[in-house]
Design a protein around this motif. Structure first.
Motif, PDB file in Angstrom:
ATOM      1  N   GLU A  74       0.830  -1.199   0.000  1.00 55.20           N
ATOM      2  CA  GLU A  74       0.000   0.000   0.000  1.00 55.20           C
ATOM      3  C   GLU A  74       0.867   1.253   0.000  1.00 55.20           C
ATOM      4  O   GLU A  74       0.523   2.264  -0.621  1.00 55.20           O
ATOM      5  N   THR A  75       2.014   1.186   0.684  1.00 51.50           N
ATOM      6  CA  THR A  75       2.948   2.323   0.704  1.00 51.50           C
ATOM      7  C   THR A  75       3.477   2.593  -0.694  1.00 51.50           C
ATOM      8  O   THR A  75       3.576   3.751  -1.126  1.00 51.50           O
ATOM      9  N   TYR A  76       3.810   1.529  -1.411  1.00 48.94           N
ATOM     10  CA  TYR A  76       4.304   1.639  -2.785  1.00 48.94           C
ATOM     11  C   TYR A  76       3.219   2.275  -3.665  1.00 48.94           C
ATOM     12  O   TYR A  76       3.478   3.242  -4.391  1.00 48.94           O
ATOM     13  N   ARG A  77       2.014   1.744  -3.574  1.00 46.76           N
ATOM     14  CA  ARG A  77       0.920   2.265  -4.398  1.00 46.76           C
ATOM     15  C   ARG A  77       0.686   3.754  -4.146  1.00 46.76           C
ATOM     16  O   ARG A  77       0.562   4.547  -5.084  1.00 46.76           O
ATOM     17  N   GLN A  78       0.639   4.113  -2.865  1.00 42.17           N
ATOM     18  CA  GLN A  78       0.358   5.506  -2.531  1.00 42.17           C
ATOM     19  C   GLN A  78       1.492   6.415  -2.974  1.00 42.17           C
ATOM     20  O   GLN A  78       1.259   7.549  -3.424  1.00 42.17           O
ATOM     21  N   SER A  79       2.713   5.920  -2.899  1.00 43.14           N
ATOM     22  CA  SER A  79       3.875   6.719  -3.303  1.00 43.14           C
ATOM     23  C   SER A  79       3.839   7.048  -4.795  1.00 43.14           C
ATOM     24  O   SER A  79       4.311   8.103  -5.215  1.00 43.14           O
ATOM     25  N   LEU A  80       3.267   6.158  -5.588  1.00 44.23           N
ATOM     26  CA  LEU A  80       3.158   6.410  -7.026  1.00 44.23           C
ATOM     27  C   LEU A  80       2.308   7.641  -7.319  1.00 44.23           C
ATOM     28  O   LEU A  80       2.562   8.369  -8.283  1.00 44.23           O
ATOM     29  N   PHE A  81       1.305   7.864  -6.476  1.00 42.21           N
ATOM     30  CA  PHE A  81       0.419   9.020  -6.669  1.00 42.21           C
ATOM     31  C   PHE A  81       0.964  10.290  -6.014  1.00 42.21           C
ATOM     32  O   PHE A  81       0.645  11.392  -6.442  1.00 42.21           O
ATOM     33  N   ASN A  82       1.801  10.098  -4.996  1.00 45.90           N
ATOM     34  CA  ASN A  82       2.341  11.264  -4.281  1.00 45.90           C
ATOM     35  C   ASN A  82       3.630  11.792  -4.889  1.00 45.90           C
ATOM     36  O   ASN A  82       3.950  12.976  -4.749  1.00 45.90           O
ATOM     37  N   GLY A  95       8.204   4.395 -13.923  1.00 49.79           N
ATOM     38  CA  GLY A  95       8.655   5.046 -15.144  1.00 49.79           C
ATOM     39  C   GLY A  95       8.617   6.564 -15.054  1.00 49.79           C
ATOM     40  O   GLY A  95       8.073   7.146 -14.114  1.00 49.79           O
ATOM     41  N   SER A  96       9.187   7.211 -16.059  1.00 57.15           N
ATOM     42  CA  SER A  96       9.368   8.661 -16.039  1.00 57.15           C
ATOM     43  C   SER A  96       8.057   9.444 -16.089  1.00 57.15           C
ATOM     44  O   SER A  96       8.016  10.606 -15.705  1.00 57.15           O
ATOM     45  N   LYS A  97       6.988   8.809 -16.557  1.00 60.24           N
ATOM     46  CA  LYS A  97       5.703   9.516 -16.653  1.00 60.24           C
ATOM     47  C   LYS A  97       4.750   9.119 -15.525  1.00 60.24           C
ATOM     48  O   LYS A  97       3.537   9.120 -15.692  1.00 60.24           O
ATOM     49  N   VAL A  98       5.302   8.832 -14.369  1.00 59.66           N
ATOM     50  CA  VAL A  98       4.491   8.390 -13.241  1.00 59.66           C
ATOM     51  C   VAL A  98       3.434   9.424 -12.857  1.00 59.66           C
ATOM     52  O   VAL A  98       2.374   9.074 -12.315  1.00 59.66           O
ATOM     53  N   SER A  99       3.669  10.690 -13.142  1.00 59.49           N
ATOM     54  CA  SER A  99       2.700  11.736 -12.797  1.00 59.49           C
ATOM     55  C   SER A  99       1.378  11.564 -13.553  1.00 59.49           C
ATOM     56  O   SER A  99       0.358  12.149 -13.162  1.00 59.49           O
ATOM     57  N   LYS A 100       1.372  10.761 -14.612  1.00 56.54           N
ATOM     58  CA  LYS A 100       0.151  10.524 -15.386  1.00 56.54           C
ATOM     59  C   LYS A 100      -0.648   9.319 -14.876  1.00 56.54           C
ATOM     60  O   LYS A 100      -1.677   8.959 -15.448  1.00 56.54           O
ATOM     61  N   ILE A 101      -0.196   8.712 -13.798  1.00 58.83           N
ATOM     62  CA  ILE A 101      -0.821   7.478 -13.325  1.00 58.83           C
ATOM     63  C   ILE A 101      -2.265   7.725 -12.881  1.00 58.83           C
ATOM     64  O   ILE A 101      -2.597   8.785 -12.362  1.00 58.83           O
ATOM     65  N   LYS A 102      -3.123   6.722 -13.129  1.00 61.06           N
ATOM     66  CA  LYS A 102      -4.529   6.808 -12.760  1.00 61.06           C
ATOM     67  C   LYS A 102      -4.902   5.617 -11.889  1.00 61.06           C
ATOM     68  O   LYS A 102      -4.382   4.521 -12.070  1.00 61.06           O
ATOM     69  N   LYS A 103      -5.801   5.848 -10.962  1.00 58.52           N
ATOM     70  CA  LYS A 103      -6.251   4.777 -10.079  1.00 58.52           C
ATOM     71  C   LYS A 103      -7.341   3.981 -10.789  1.00 58.52           C
ATOM     72  O   LYS A 103      -8.511   4.384 -10.812  1.00 58.52           O
ATOM     73  N   MET A 104      -6.949   2.853 -11.379  1.00 61.34           N
ATOM     74  CA  MET A 104      -7.877   2.012 -12.131  1.00 61.34           C
ATOM     75  C   MET A 104      -7.457   0.559 -12.005  1.00 61.34           C
ATOM     76  O   MET A 104      -6.257   0.259 -11.898  1.00 61.34           O
ATOM     77  N   GLU A 105      -8.424  -0.325 -12.028  1.00 62.05           N
ATOM     78  CA  GLU A 105      -8.108  -1.751 -12.024  1.00 62.05           C
ATOM     79  C   GLU A 105      -7.717  -2.182 -13.433  1.00 62.05           C
ATOM     80  O   GLU A 105      -8.051  -1.522 -14.423  1.00 62.05           O
ATOM     81  N   ALA A 106      -7.023  -3.302 -13.525  1.00 62.58           N
ATOM     82  CA  ALA A 106      -6.456  -3.747 -14.799  1.00 62.58           C
ATOM     83  C   ALA A 106      -7.485  -3.869 -15.926  1.00 62.58           C
ATOM     84  O   ALA A 106      -7.243  -3.391 -17.042  1.00 62.58           O
ATOM     85  N   PRO A 107      -8.640  -4.490 -15.703  1.00 57.88           N
ATOM     86  CA  PRO A 107      -9.616  -4.587 -16.804  1.00 57.88           C
ATOM     87  C   PRO A 107     -10.077  -3.216 -17.299  1.00 57.88           C
ATOM     88  O   PRO A 107     -10.290  -3.022 -18.500  1.00 57.88           O
ATOM     89  N   ASP A 108     -10.219  -2.266 -16.381  1.00 59.19           N
ATOM     90  CA  ASP A 108     -10.642  -0.919 -16.768  1.00 59.19           C
ATOM     91  C   ASP A 108      -9.537  -0.190 -17.521  1.00 59.19           C
ATOM     92  O   ASP A 108      -9.803   0.558 -18.470  1.00 59.19           O
TER      93      ASP A 108
END
Length: 344
Positions: A250-258, A320-333
């Motif tokens: 969860e720390t890893y996931r949240q860090s991707l957005f922060n 990756g270098s474009k991590v700022s574009k990350i979106k909270k979505m499940e894989a099928p979505d």
């Protein structure tokens, strides 16, 4: 071409993220029409077998598995002792030095070292296999071809791509400098640092072999750009790390957005890899940094530091270098968003 070759609906690959990929995540991508993957480079034989069997229960569609093909190195006690003292001093954590009185462990074996993994892949009739840090031996490639297993390997420049093409491997994964995680360089001392789009263009104009773009691909527009310069398919990793079906903490996931910035360093594992900026980049990568112990011994040290402290500034959060574009979505979505917005 690629879709027919691999028997998939859409030329979208899930990056084989060792330590983060799971059978569930791979199945979600395959069941959505792409090519799911398992990063098995950090697994032993039994762990790899278990993951493959679990994935087969979750999908009847094609998928790939991935292994490391690095040149095996030996432990170097002198370098290791020097590294411990340097890092603990820079971190201001001299208290950690007592935990490293013994030699570093070799966490990951190379596919080149034995044929146990090769035998497993053939026995399990895995549809496709990919390699990072190099390519298998001629005899290993021959056995994979005899078993009708599709083969792929990462290239970070034209010379590596040429090696892959001459070896008889079927597909090149063109890994640009933007890619998260470990650079696929054959020699860690040589990195041409080519962008994904430039690398795809370079390979497509010099070699007649299918090319899959990898690195800095986060959304439909990025996929479109890769296809426009000639890529036959795309491979995405960072975009899927945040999915609940990945093994990321969860720390890893949240860090991707922060976190909005990534940087490449070899201080975490001994090989160059791109991740979220933390104390490894800010304190260890100084001009006076000594030589790192060879991969993967350096990685053993970094993982132990995080294990002892559980503090994110010591973690390896690859992105990756474009991590700022990350979106909270499940894989099928995520897959649906790509498929609906890209003209394949």
């Amino acid at each position: 071409m690629l879709r027919k070759f691999l028997n998939i609906q859409y030329p979208i690959f899930l990056a084989p993220m060792a330590g983060v990929s799971t059978p569930k995540l791979a199945a979600e991508v395959s069941n959505s029409g792409g090519l799911g993957s398992l990063g098995l480079g950090s697994c032993n034989h039994e762990e790899a077998k278990k993951q493959i069997e679990q994935l087969k229960q979750l999908t009847s569609l094609p998928f790939q598995v991935n292994f490391f093909c690095h040149q095996p190195e030996k432990s170097d006690a002198t370098l290791e002792n020097q590294w411990v003292q340097y890092c603990c001093s820079k971190f201001g954590r001299i208290d950690l030095m007592n935990n490293f009185s013994q030699a570093f462990s070799c966490l990951y074996s190379s596919f080149l070292e034995n044929d146990n993994f090769l035998d497993l892949i053939i026995q399990e009739k895995v549809p496709a296999i990919s390699f990072h840090f190099g390519i298998p031996s001629k005899s290993q490639i021959h056995r994979l071809k005899q078993a009708n297993i599709v083969t792929m390997a990462s290239a970070t420049n034209l010379i590596e791509a040429s090696y892959i093409a001459r070896s008889g491997i079927d597909i090149i994964i063109a890994q640009g400098i933007e890619a998260g995680g470990h650079r696929g360089v054959f020699n860690p001392n040589i990195d041409s640092a080519i962008s994904t789009l430039e690398l795809v263009f370079l390979i497509k104009n010099n070699l007649s072999i299918p090319v899959v773009a990898a690195g800095g691909i986060m959304d439909a527009q990025d996929i479109h750009d890769c296809l426009r310069v000639g890529a036959n398919g795309v491979q995405l990793g960072t975009a899927f790390v945040q999915c609940s079906s990945s093994k990321a903490s969860e720390t890893y996931r949240q860090s991707l957005f922060n976190s909005k910035v990534t940087q490449i360093t070899a201080t975490i594992s001994g090989r160059p890899a791109r991740g979220l900026v933390n104390d490894w980049h800010l304190k260890i990568d100084s001009p006076d940094r000594p030589l790192t112990p060879p991969y993967p011994y350096t990685y053993y040290f970094a993982k132990k530091i995080y294990e002892y402290t559980r503090q994110p500034q010591y973690a390896a959060f690859w992105a990756g270098s474009k991590v700022s574009k990350i979106k909270k979505m499940e894989a099928p979505d995520l897959m649906k968003s790509f498929i609906e917005n890209v003209d394949f």
